[in-house]
Design a protein around this motif. Structure first.
Motif, mmCIF file in Angstrom:
data_model
loop_
_atom_site.group_PDB
_atom_site.id
_atom_site.type_symbol
_atom_site.label_atom_id
_atom_site.label_comp_id
_atom_site.label_asym_id
_atom_site.label_seq_id
_atom_site.Cartn_x
_atom_site.Cartn_y
_atom_site.Cartn_z
ATOM 1 N N CYS A 138 35.569 37.416 40.083
ATOM 2 C CA CYS A 138 35.288 38.616 39.298
ATOM 3 C C CYS A 138 33.806 38.669 38.918
ATOM 4 O O CYS A 138 33.157 39.711 39.072
ATOM 5 C CB CYS A 138 36.164 38.614 38.046
ATOM 6 N N GLY A 139 33.274 37.538 38.446
ATOM 7 C CA GLY A 139 31.861 37.489 38.055
ATOM 8 C C GLY A 139 30.938 37.743 39.225
ATOM 9 O O GLY A 139 29.937 38.457 39.109
ATOM 10 N N ARG A 140 31.267 37.191 40.379
ATOM 11 C CA ARG A 140 30.448 37.418 41.575
ATOM 12 C C ARG A 140 30.495 38.881 41.992
ATOM 13 O O ARG A 140 29.493 39.444 42.437
ATOM 14 C CB ARG A 140 30.932 36.526 42.717
ATOM 15 N N ALA A 141 31.672 39.501 41.864
ATOM 16 C CA ALA A 141 31.794 40.919 42.212
ATOM 17 C C ALA A 141 30.960 41.776 41.276
ATOM 18 O O ALA A 141 30.255 42.699 41.717
ATOM 19 C CB ALA A 141 33.261 41.335 42.155
ATOM 20 N N VAL A 142 31.012 41.497 39.995
ATOM 21 C CA VAL A 142 30.249 42.267 39.008
ATOM 22 C C VAL A 142 28.752 42.110 39.250
ATOM 23 O O VAL A 142 27.981 43.071 39.109
ATOM 24 C CB VAL A 142 30.613 41.823 37.575
ATOM 25 N N ARG A 143 28.337 40.923 39.663
ATOM 26 C CA ARG A 143 26.910 40.670 39.911
ATOM 27 C C ARG A 143 26.507 41.037 41.338
ATOM 28 O O ARG A 143 25.389 40.764 41.753
ATOM 29 C CB ARG A 143 26.594 39.194 39.645
ATOM 30 N N ASP A 144 27.433 41.656 42.067
ATOM 31 C CA ASP A 144 27.169 42.105 43.438
ATOM 32 C C ASP A 144 26.792 40.934 44.338
ATOM 33 O O ASP A 144 25.892 41.037 45.175
ATOM 34 C CB ASP A 144 26.059 43.160 43.445
ATOM 35 N N ARG A 145 27.502 39.824 44.177
ATOM 36 C CA ARG A 145 27.252 38.634 44.982
ATOM 37 C C ARG A 145 28.322 38.406 46.050
ATOM 38 O O ARG A 145 28.278 37.394 46.751
ATOM 39 C CB ARG A 145 27.178 37.398 44.068
ATOM 40 N N LEU A 146 29.275 39.326 46.163
ATOM 41 C CA LEU A 146 30.297 39.201 47.190
ATOM 42 C C LEU A 146 29.936 40.100 48.368
ATOM 43 O O LEU A 146 29.632 41.278 48.173
ATOM 44 C CB LEU A 146 31.675 39.625 46.649
ATOM 45 N N PRO A 147 29.968 39.582 49.594
ATOM 46 C CA PRO A 147 29.734 40.450 50.751
ATOM 47 C C PRO A 147 30.759 41.573 50.757
ATOM 48 O O PRO A 147 31.914 41.366 50.363
ATOM 49 C CB PRO A 147 29.941 39.505 51.943
ATOM 50 N N PRO A 148 30.366 42.779 51.193
ATOM 51 C CA PRO A 148 31.299 43.917 51.187
ATOM 52 C C PRO A 148 32.621 43.629 51.891
ATOM 53 O O PRO A 148 33.679 44.022 51.414
ATOM 54 C CB PRO A 148 30.511 45.016 51.911
ATOM 55 N N GLU A 149 32.548 42.910 53.024
ATOM 56 C CA GLU A 149 33.787 42.652 53.760
ATOM 57 C C GLU A 149 34.714 41.713 52.984
ATOM 58 O O GLU A 149 35.937 41.843 53.045
ATOM 59 C CB GLU A 149 33.488 42.078 55.149
ATOM 60 N N LYS A 150 34.140 40.779 52.226
ATOM 61 C CA LYS A 150 34.946 39.866 51.427
ATOM 62 C C LYS A 150 35.599 40.607 50.276
ATOM 63 O O LYS A 150 36.784 40.410 49.973
ATOM 64 C CB LYS A 150 34.067 38.729 50.890
ATOM 65 N N PHE A 151 34.822 41.477 49.625
ATOM 66 C CA PHE A 151 35.359 42.250 48.511
ATOM 67 C C PHE A 151 36.462 43.178 49.011
ATOM 68 O O PHE A 151 37.508 43.325 48.372
ATOM 69 C CB PHE A 151 34.242 43.060 47.851
ATOM 70 N N SER A 152 36.251 43.808 50.170
ATOM 71 C CA SER A 152 37.258 44.697 50.742
ATOM 72 C C SER A 152 38.549 43.939 51.031
ATOM 73 O O SER A 152 39.652 44.432 50.768
ATOM 74 C CB SER A 152 36.719 45.334 52.027
ATOM 75 N N GLU A 153 38.417 42.720 51.549
ATOM 76 C CA GLU A 153 39.602 41.909 51.839
ATOM 77 C C GLU A 153 40.357 41.561 50.558
ATOM 78 O O GLU A 153 41.593 41.619 50.509
ATOM 79 C CB GLU A 153 39.193 40.622 52.559
ATOM 80 N N LEU A 154 39.612 41.211 49.504
ATOM 81 C CA LEU A 154 40.238 40.873 48.228
ATOM 82 C C LEU A 154 41.003 42.059 47.652
ATOM 83 O O LEU A 154 42.134 41.917 47.183
ATOM 84 C CB LEU A 154 39.172 40.414 47.224
ATOM 85 N N ILE A 155 40.371 43.237 47.694
ATOM 86 C CA ILE A 155 41.007 44.432 47.156
ATOM 87 C C ILE A 155 42.259 44.785 47.952
ATOM 88 O O ILE A 155 43.299 45.149 47.391
ATOM 89 C CB ILE A 155 40.008 45.617 47.170
ATOM 90 N N THR A 156 42.171 44.650 49.271
ATOM 91 C CA THR A 156 43.323 44.942 50.120
ATOM 92 C C THR A 156 44.464 43.977 49.825
ATOM 93 O O THR A 156 45.634 44.357 49.782
ATOM 94 C CB THR A 156 42.934 44.858 51.604
ATOM 95 N N ARG A 157 44.123 42.713 49.613
ATOM 96 C CA ARG A 157 45.143 41.708 49.302
ATOM 97 C C ARG A 157 45.806 42.006 47.953
ATOM 98 O O ARG A 157 47.033 41.901 47.809
ATOM 99 C CB ARG A 157 44.512 40.312 49.280
#
Length: 262
Positions: A138-157
């Motif tokens: 969550c912290g990495r996402a808020v700080r924009d430290r997650l690659p877009p494809e990784k964030f997309s995979e997490l959201i899809t999951r």
């Protein structure tokens, strides 16, 4: 232009690879070829398998695959995506690497045209997902430290955990936003209205931070989010979404449009 394989198309659409790294043989292809290939993506067995690997099954799996088919087979959406893919492949340097993929960018373009109820629903889902993520992620996402494809995979999951009715509504809102994104310009706020929104949200967020148990650490973190710890960044992100979702009426709509700006 270079021909685009099905796999290359899928990766470009989802933002997994950049056009500069999508190497394929030098042959000619026109817009109708790309639209045809887009329409074949949902037939890819790997699409269904990937959704299964992310936790989808039964009716929810069918809904997810159907949604992929809608986005790639709808004439308006497929035409829009084909034009962007061709442009991106011809001029890789023009692609926004932080867009999260063409489909996600298309949805975001149209969010401002949704009704306030639908727009709130879309961001309520994002709030629930942010609350569901492990604190570090969550912290990495808020700080924009997650690659877009990784964030997309997490959201899809995470979406695989919705009940059928909620998932169906989430997909409906996504599809409606995508159609608006393909046919209309994004809704924009004036500079003055943007400042008004920022001041309103920042003021209320500051009040929430002041009431928290670790107010000093959060005040320090929000002043330099890039250097903040994941725990503090996550707390700030969750407080921010809580602040926004407590708004009502025009204030809520303006703030959600502001959050949707390209």
């Amino acid at each position: 232009m270079r021909a685009l394989s099905l796999l290359t198309l899928a990766w470009l659409l989802l933002g997994v690879v950049s056009p500069a790294h999508a190497q394929t043989p030098e042959v000619t292809a026109n817009r109708s070829d790309v639209i045809r290939l887009l329409g074949e993506i949902p037939n890819f067995t790997v699409i269904r398998q990937e959704y299964e690997a992310l936790g989808y099954s039964g009716e929810k799996l069918d809904l997810a695959v159907e949604q992929a088919g809608l986005l790639y087979r709808d004439p308006v959406l497929a035409g829009y995506l084909a034009d962007r893919l061709i442009a991106a492949y011809q001029s890789p340097e023009s692609v926004d690497r932080n867009s999260g993929g063409l489909v996600i960018g298309l949805i975001r373009r149209g969010l401002g045209h949704l009704s306030t109820r639908e727009l709130r629903y879309y961001y309520r889902v994002e709030q629930i997902m942010l609350q569901s993520l492990p604190e570090r992620t969550c912290g990495r996402a808020v700080r924009d430290r997650l690659p877009p494809e990784k964030f997309s995979e997490l959201i899809t999951r995470l979406a695989a955990g919705f009940n059928v009715a909620s998932l169906r509504e989430y997909y409906r809102v996504q599809a409606k936003a995508a159609r608006f994104g393909a046919t209309r310009d994004p809704v924009l706020l004036s500079p003055a209205k943007s400042v008004e929104v920022e001041n309103r949200v920042n003021g209320r967020l500051s009040e929430k931070i002041a009431e928290s148990e670790n107010a000093r650490a959060l005040r320090s973190a929000i002043g330099n989010l890039e250097r903040a710890g994941n725990r503090q960044a996550c707390q700030i992100g969750r407080l921010f979404m809580e602040t926004v979702m407590e708004l009502e009426g025009r204030a809520l709509r303006e703030t959600l449009i502001y959050m949707s700006l390209p």
